[in-house]
Scaffold this active site. Structure first.
Site, PDB file in Angstrom:
ATOM      1  N   GLU A  72      -9.473  -2.889  -2.289  1.00  0.00           N
ATOM      2  CA  GLU A  72     -10.366  -3.190  -3.397  1.00  0.00           C
ATOM      3  C   GLU A  72      -9.922  -4.439  -4.160  1.00  0.00           C
ATOM      4  O   GLU A  72      -8.742  -4.730  -4.267  1.00  0.00           O
ATOM      5  CB  GLU A  72     -10.446  -1.977  -4.324  1.00  0.00           C
TER       6      GLU A  72
ATOM      7  N   CYS B 240      -8.384  -9.593  -9.797  1.00  0.00           N
ATOM      8  CA  CYS B 240      -7.228  -8.762  -9.473  1.00  0.00           C
ATOM      9  C   CYS B 240      -7.267  -8.485  -7.976  1.00  0.00           C
ATOM     10  O   CYS B 240      -8.192  -7.850  -7.477  1.00  0.00           O
ATOM     11  CB  CYS B 240      -7.335  -7.462 -10.278  1.00  0.00           C
TER      12      CYS B 240
ATOM     13  N   CYS C  74       0.532   1.543  -0.524  1.00  0.00           N
ATOM     14  CA  CYS C  74       1.825   1.048  -1.008  1.00  0.00           C
ATOM     15  C   CYS C  74       2.912   1.985  -0.506  1.00  0.00           C
ATOM     16  O   CYS C  74       2.730   3.197  -0.494  1.00  0.00           O
ATOM     17  CB  CYS C  74       1.816   1.021  -2.539  1.00  0.00           C
TER      18      CYS C  74
ATOM     19  N   CYS D  49       5.427   5.322  -7.080  1.00  0.00           N
ATOM     20  CA  CYS D  49       5.498   5.485  -8.536  1.00  0.00           C
ATOM     21  C   CYS D  49       4.642   6.694  -8.903  1.00  0.00           C
ATOM     22  O   CYS D  49       3.506   6.821  -8.438  1.00  0.00           O
ATOM     23  CB  CYS D  49       5.003   4.231  -9.232  1.00  0.00           C
TER      24      CYS D  49
ATOM     25  N   CYS E 171       0.993   6.432 -10.350  1.00  0.00           N
ATOM     26  CA  CYS E 171       0.072   5.477  -9.718  1.00  0.00           C
ATOM     27  C   CYS E 171      -0.671   6.130  -8.554  1.00  0.00           C
ATOM     28  O   CYS E 171      -0.058   6.704  -7.657  1.00  0.00           O
ATOM     29  CB  CYS E 171       0.850   4.256  -9.222  1.00  0.00           C
TER      30      CYS E 171
ATOM     31  N   GLY F 110      -0.815  -2.313  -3.693  1.00  0.00           N
ATOM     32  CA  GLY F 110       0.346  -2.806  -2.951  1.00  0.00           C
ATOM     33  C   GLY F 110       1.414  -3.461  -3.807  1.00  0.00           C
ATOM     34  O   GLY F 110       1.191  -3.811  -4.958  1.00  0.00           O
ATOM     35  N   GLU F 111       2.590  -3.591  -3.211  1.00  0.00           N
ATOM     36  CA  GLU F 111       3.723  -4.257  -3.860  1.00  0.00           C
ATOM     37  C   GLU F 111       3.822  -5.655  -3.252  1.00  0.00           C
ATOM     38  O   GLU F 111       4.267  -5.815  -2.101  1.00  0.00           O
ATOM     39  CB  GLU F 111       5.003  -3.429  -3.627  1.00  0.00           C
TER      40      GLU F 111
ATOM     41  N   SER G 178       2.588  -9.286 -10.112  1.00  0.00           N
ATOM     42  CA  SER G 178       3.189  -8.099 -10.720  1.00  0.00           C
ATOM     43  C   SER G 178       4.032  -7.357  -9.694  1.00  0.00           C
ATOM     44  O   SER G 178       3.575  -7.071  -8.590  1.00  0.00           O
ATOM     45  CB  SER G 178       2.079  -7.175 -11.241  1.00  0.00           C
TER      46      SER G 178
ATOM     47  N   SER H  78       6.555  -4.311 -13.759  1.00  0.00           N
ATOM     48  CA  SER H  78       6.145  -2.941 -14.099  1.00  0.00           C
ATOM     49  C   SER H  78       7.365  -2.213 -14.636  1.00  0.00           C
ATOM     50  O   SER H  78       8.107  -1.602 -13.883  1.00  0.00           O
ATOM     51  CB  SER H  78       5.600  -2.238 -12.851  1.00  0.00           C
TER      52      SER H  78
ATOM     53  N   HIS I 174       7.864   0.072 -17.686  1.00  0.00           N
ATOM     54  CA  HIS I 174       7.437   1.465 -17.870  1.00  0.00           C
ATOM     55  C   HIS I 174       8.455   2.455 -18.438  1.00  0.00           C
ATOM     56  O   HIS I 174       8.080   3.598 -18.731  1.00  0.00           O
ATOM     57  CB  HIS I 174       6.866   2.063 -16.573  1.00  0.00           C
TER      58      HIS I 174
ATOM     59  N   CYS J 186      -6.747  -0.227 -13.851  1.00  0.00           N
ATOM     60  CA  CYS J 186      -5.408  -0.209 -13.234  1.00  0.00           C
ATOM     61  C   CYS J 186      -5.061   1.178 -12.736  1.00  0.00           C
ATOM     62  O   CYS J 186      -5.230   2.156 -13.441  1.00  0.00           O
ATOM     63  CB  CYS J 186      -4.315  -0.525 -14.252  1.00  0.00           C
TER      64      CYS J 186
HETATM   65  N1  SAH Z   1       2.718  -2.878  -7.151  1.00  0.00           N
HETATM   66  C1  SAH Z   1       2.716  -3.810  -8.203  1.00  0.00           C
HETATM   67  C2  SAH Z   1       1.344  -4.336  -8.555  1.00  0.00           C
HETATM   68  C3  SAH Z   1       0.189  -3.377  -8.575  1.00  0.00           C
HETATM   69  S1  SAH Z   1       0.086  -2.185  -9.850  1.00  0.00           S
HETATM   70  C4  SAH Z   1       3.370  -3.251  -9.408  1.00  0.00           C
HETATM   71  O1  SAH Z   1       3.648  -2.063  -9.451  1.00  0.00           O
HETATM   72  O2  SAH Z   1       3.659  -4.021 -10.322  1.00  0.00           O
HETATM   73  C5  SAH Z   1      -0.504  -3.064 -11.282  1.00  0.00           C
HETATM   74  C6  SAH Z   1      -0.098  -2.389 -12.598  1.00  0.00           C
HETATM   75  O3  SAH Z   1      -0.851  -1.189 -12.846  1.00  0.00           O
HETATM   76  C7  SAH Z   1       1.362  -1.989 -12.588  1.00  0.00           C
HETATM   77  O4  SAH Z   1       1.991  -2.323 -13.792  1.00  0.00           O
HETATM   78  C8  SAH Z   1       1.257  -0.502 -12.437  1.00  0.00           C
HETATM   79  O5  SAH Z   1       2.419   0.095 -12.861  1.00  0.00           O
HETATM   80  C9  SAH Z   1       0.035  -0.183 -13.255  1.00  0.00           C
HETATM   81  N2  SAH Z   1      -0.521   1.142 -12.993  1.00  0.00           N
HETATM   82  C10 SAH Z   1      -0.468   1.854 -11.848  1.00  0.00           C
HETATM   83  N3  SAH Z   1      -1.099   3.037 -11.994  1.00  0.00           N
HETATM   84  C11 SAH Z   1      -1.557   3.078 -13.251  1.00  0.00           C
HETATM   85  C12 SAH Z   1      -2.316   4.044 -13.999  1.00  0.00           C
HETATM   86  N4  SAH Z   1      -2.712   5.178 -13.443  1.00  0.00           N
HETATM   87  N5  SAH Z   1      -2.638   3.753 -15.262  1.00  0.00           N
HETATM   88  C13 SAH Z   1      -2.276   2.565 -15.810  1.00  0.00           C
HETATM   89  N6  SAH Z   1      -1.572   1.631 -15.152  1.00  0.00           N
HETATM   90  C14 SAH Z   1      -1.209   1.875 -13.900  1.00  0.00           C
HETATM   91 FE1  SF4 Z   2       3.040   0.619  -5.557  1.00  0.00          FE
HETATM   92 FE2  SF4 Z   2       2.789  -0.734  -7.888  1.00  0.00          FE
HETATM   93 FE3  SF4 Z   2       1.619   1.687  -7.538  1.00  0.00          FE
HETATM   94 FE4  SF4 Z   2       4.262   1.523  -7.763  1.00  0.00          FE
HETATM   95  S1  SF4 Z   2       2.750   0.972  -9.357  1.00  0.00           S
HETATM   96  S2  SF4 Z   2       3.137   2.755  -6.246  1.00  0.00           S
HETATM   97  S3  SF4 Z   2       4.690  -0.410  -6.704  1.00  0.00           S
HETATM   98  S4  SF4 Z   2       1.151  -0.186  -6.417  1.00  0.00           S
END
Ligand code: SAH
Ligand code: SF4
Length: 392
Positions: A115, A128, A135, A139, A142, A194-195, A226, A248, A250, A368
């Site tokens: 997406e 974005c 991934c 996390c 996520c 993805g990362e 990110s 990220s 957190h 996000c």
């Molecule tokens: N994998 C990379 C980039 C994609 S995630 C990373 O983790 O940085 C983009 C952002 O969205 C990250 O900061 C992630 O932690 C955040 N994110 C993931 N799931 C989320 C959720 N359910 N609510 C709010 N932010 C979230």
């Molecule tokens: Fe992957 Fe980023 Fe989601 Fe963590 S927050 S699982 S690194 S996409």
């Protein structure tokens, strides 16, 4: 989700490209293009000019057909036609949210889907983009992290997302007409699925194409990558891409971060923060963005806010507070608005910008961390259909 929101959903019926097996010009670096042309008999001294011409057609004008590359000789065009393709991912669906956010579901080789989200703002617009299907990291907050990794995207599939969005926004320049000031697609964030630092080379090559002054011409200050904290690749990002960095973060203790962002067990807060301090391009104009998802009762106390401020001391930073976007079965809930505001206030008083990210495109699950559901759901229903029809 507001069921009454006027969502429009187009299912595009772009014919599938016949898989020819020929190399794709999209996504090639200039060096790769040079080698490919030489291999097909073009004299080395001609390659520089030829590449410039092809590059401008592909990335400045957005042309997809060799026949339209009118400043190339007929013979040269025929050679290109015979030996290469110009191939982009396929747009499967396009949804437009009530607030103007657009979400594209795109299909890449092998039938995988990712997406892409376009977020219009007052005088800019952010795309974005995704770097992987799913991934490998897990996390716990996520949704993407619950999906099994299928594969890394190629450079073509990554830059292709930018090109498809420009198509949809009608943003390629028209010959003879002045290029308008202010772009609809002015910024790119690698914050989709993805990362990105686990797919470093492809992300780097795609972003180099995005930044190239003879093509799409996005400034490196308008690209934000990110990462969850792949420490060895952070220095490489500064050296080889030079874009802005978002992290990220957190959590403010290793104990909590180990749970939320498990890569922390490999590179903990201390090691991560050191790599951010070393990020060679850091300056006042190039702050690092700390993303901080607000999870009720987990990481949102006043003590957390104070600890956060202490941890990042000395790093030019902006703290982006992200209200947790819930998904079906998520093990957390979103902090209250009052809690988020109190947290923001502490950070703000310490001298840092602490914007609270407004969820965009929630009605189309484009916010996000929500970027898995639609795909999976679509997949599930297709699987169900297959099961039903297969069993009949
Ligand atoms: N994998 C990379 C980039 C994609 S995630 C990373 O983790 O940085 C983009 C952002 O969205 C990250 O900061 C992630 O932690 C955040 N994110 C993931 N799931 C989320 C959720 N359910 N609510 C709010 N932010 C979230
Ligand atoms: Fe992957 Fe980023 Fe989601 Fe963590 S927050 S699982 S690194 S996409």
């Amino acid at each position: 989700m507001d069921a009454t929101a006027p969502i429009t959903q187009d299912v595009m019926t772009i014919p599938r490209k016949v898989e020819t097996g020929l190399p794709n010009l999209v996504g090639m670096s200039r060096e790769q293009m040079k080698a490919a042309l030489i291999e097909r008999g073009i004299a080395e001294k001609q390659t520089k000019m030829r590449i410039s011409q092809i590059w401008a057609w592909l990335y400045h004008w957005g042309v997809r057909d060799f026949g339209e590359m009118t400043n190339l000789s007929k013979d040269f065009r025929a050679m290109l036609e015979e030996n290469f393709v110009i191939a982009l991912p396929e747009v499967v669906t396009r949804q437009v949210s009530d607030d103007g956010t657009r979400k594209y579901l795109i299909r890449i080789a092998g039938g995988h889907e990712v997406e892409v989200v376009y977020i219009p703002e007052k005088d800019r617009g952010t795309l974005c983009i995704s770097s992987q299907v799913g991934c490998t990291l897990t996390c716990s907050f996520c949704h993407t992290g619950t999906q099994k990794l299928v594969r890394n995207l190629t450079a073509a599939e990554i830059i292709g997302q930018v090109m498809l969005a420009r198509d949809d926004l009608g943003e390629w320049p028209v010959p003879g007409q002045p290029v308008e000031d202010g772009r609809l697609l002015s910024n790119v964030v690698l914050m989709g699925m993805g990362e990105p630092l686990y797919n470093f080379e492809n992300v780097r090559d795609a972003m180099k194409i995005a930044m190239d002054p003879e093509g799409i011409q996005l400034s490196r200050r308008r690209i934000t990558l990110s990462t969850s904290g792949v420490v060895p690749e952070i220095a490489r990002t500064a050296e080889e891409i030079g874009c802005l960095l978002a992290i990220s973060f957190h959590a403010t203790t290793d104990e909590v971060r180990d749970k939320l962002v498990p890569i922390n067990k490999k590179w903990n807060l201390e090691v991560l923060l050191q790599s951010l301090r070393d990020y060679p391009k850091v300056s006042n104009s190039e702050r690092i963005t700390f993303e901080y998802v607000m999870l009720h009762g987990v990481n949102d106390s006043d003590e957390d806010a104070h600890r956060l401020v202490k941890l990042i001391e000395g790093i030019p930073a902006k703290i982006n507070l992200i209200p947790f976007n819930e998904w079906p079965g998520a093990p957390y809930t979103r902090s209250s608005n009052n809690r988020i505001r109190a947290f923001a206030e502490i950070i703000h008083n310490a001298g840092y910008a602490s914007p609270i990210r407004k969820p965009r495109g929630e009605d189309i699950m484009a916010a996000c961390g929500q970027l898995k559901s639609e795909t999976e759901r679509a997949r599930k229903s297709r699987a169900q259909i297959e099961a039903e029809t297969g069993g009949a």
